[in-house]
Design a protein around this motif. Structure first.
Motif, PDB file in Angstrom:
ATOM      1  N   SER A  50      39.246  35.939  39.187  1.00  0.00           N
ATOM      2  CA  SER A  50      39.151  36.728  40.415  1.00  0.00           C
ATOM      3  C   SER A  50      38.441  35.903  41.480  1.00  0.00           C
ATOM      4  O   SER A  50      37.316  35.464  41.274  1.00  0.00           O
ATOM      5  CB  SER A  50      38.400  38.045  40.160  1.00  0.00           C
ATOM      6  OG  SER A  50      37.218  37.838  39.406  1.00  0.00           O
ATOM      7  N   ALA A  62      42.295  40.333  38.813  1.00  0.00           N
ATOM      8  CA  ALA A  62      42.721  41.129  39.961  1.00  0.00           C
ATOM      9  C   ALA A  62      44.116  41.692  39.733  1.00  0.00           C
ATOM     10  O   ALA A  62      44.383  42.882  39.985  1.00  0.00           O
ATOM     11  CB  ALA A  62      42.681  40.283  41.228  1.00  0.00           C
ATOM     12  N   LEU A  78      39.408  47.380  44.118  1.00  0.00           N
ATOM     13  CA  LEU A  78      38.714  46.271  43.466  1.00  0.00           C
ATOM     14  C   LEU A  78      37.369  46.013  44.133  1.00  0.00           C
ATOM     15  O   LEU A  78      37.283  45.880  45.352  1.00  0.00           O
ATOM     16  CB  LEU A  78      39.562  45.004  43.518  1.00  0.00           C
ATOM     17  CG  LEU A  78      40.941  45.088  42.854  1.00  0.00           C
ATOM     18  CD1 LEU A  78      41.654  43.747  42.936  1.00  0.00           C
ATOM     19  CD2 LEU A  78      40.820  45.533  41.407  1.00  0.00           C
TER      20      LEU A  78
END
Length: 285
Positions: A50, A62, A78
């Motif tokens: 990520s 992600a 997120l």
């Protein structure tokens, strides 16, 4: 001490700001579906898992978070977490309590060490869905260093490793410290891989995912050592996820999704997008 990079190490010091109005507590499955959003915590600057690129959060974790949310029929929100001194601290901030500057805990946290001892001392969370088996590898430019030589034979060559990581400790501390002066330290294993690709180092000790993703983005001429590293004590580790202990309904649903993705080949394809060969976690059976 377990850390956010799954035993690699790291010295993050504070929480990233990741506010989500109206969501201050991790939610069970019913609440997640009612709200229509799954808040997923991933690590900040943790390539290839990520990281931000072009103003967008990308990476293996992600993409996996978005896939899980989609299969639950909700939107993924997120949130990036900067690693603290240990993964225990990260679970507290990211899953069951929250962190500094108003960081709200997530419904789900990715890239959590799937380890029985670690889980036993973190009873506020349920560690679930092991989805990858990670390990360390040694790689370098074949015409610059003999990759298969015993480590003392690398003396005088430029070696790269993430600062304060297991690879770093191995290279500077083993064999009487003979390689200590040859090791250059980088903020992450991916940065260390990039240094070799740029000709700034001859070889790197980093995670397999970091090396394979580096090869995928153009680290030409990089070759992996075939033999094991002598006196290297890390056999590899499983990476999983975590939910709050009272969110078992969400955890069960996520485990079903991850198992289905593994069985269908979707997990393998997701990892292949970043040039990483997906290896099932040992705990997944």
């Amino acid at each position: 001490m377990l850390s956010r990079r799954g035993l690699i190490g790291g010295a993050g010091a504070a929480m990233a700001l990741g506010l989500c109005p109206g969501m201050t507590h991790a939610a069970p499955l019913g609440k997640v579906k009612e709200l229509g959003v799954l808040r997923v915590v991933v690590y900040k600057d943790n390539r290839p898992w990520s990281w931000e690129e072009g103003g967008k959060l990308v990476g293996l974790d992600a993409d996996l978070a978005s896939a899980i949310a989609g299969k639950l029929g909700v939107r993924a929100d997120l949130a990036q977490l900067v690693a603290d001194e240990s993964a225990d601290d990260d679970l507290r901030h990211g899953v069951w309590k929250g962190g500094l500057l108003g960081f709200a805990p997530g419904d789900l946290m990715l890239h959590v060490p799937f380890d029985r001892t670690f889980a036993a001392r973190n009873d506020q969370v349920a560690i679930i869905a092991p989805y990858y088996r990670e390990s360390f590898r040694f790689a370098g430019t074949q015409n610059a260093i003999d990759l298969e030589a015993p480590p003392p034979g690398w003396r005088g060559h430029r070696l790269a490793a993430e600062l304060d990581s297991i690879p770093d400790f191995y290279l500077i501390g083993s064999f009487g410290g003979i390689l200590a002066k040859d090791v250059a330290h980088y903020p992450s294993g991916s940065d260390a891989v990039a240094a070799v690709a740029a000709g700034k180092a001859d070889a790197v000790l980093a995670s397999r995912a970091q090396i394979e993703e580096g090869l995928h983005r153009g680290a030409k001429g990089l070759t992996l050592r075939k033999g094991p590293l002598p006196a290297f004590t890390s056999p590899g580790w499983d990476i999983g996820m975590a939910v709050k202990e009272n969110s078992r309904t969400l955890g069960d649903a996520v485990e079903e999704i991850v198992a289905a993705m593994a069985a269908s080949g979707e997990m393998k394809a997701l990892f292949a997008t970043y040039g990483v060969q997906w290896t099932p976690a040992l705990a997944a059976g």
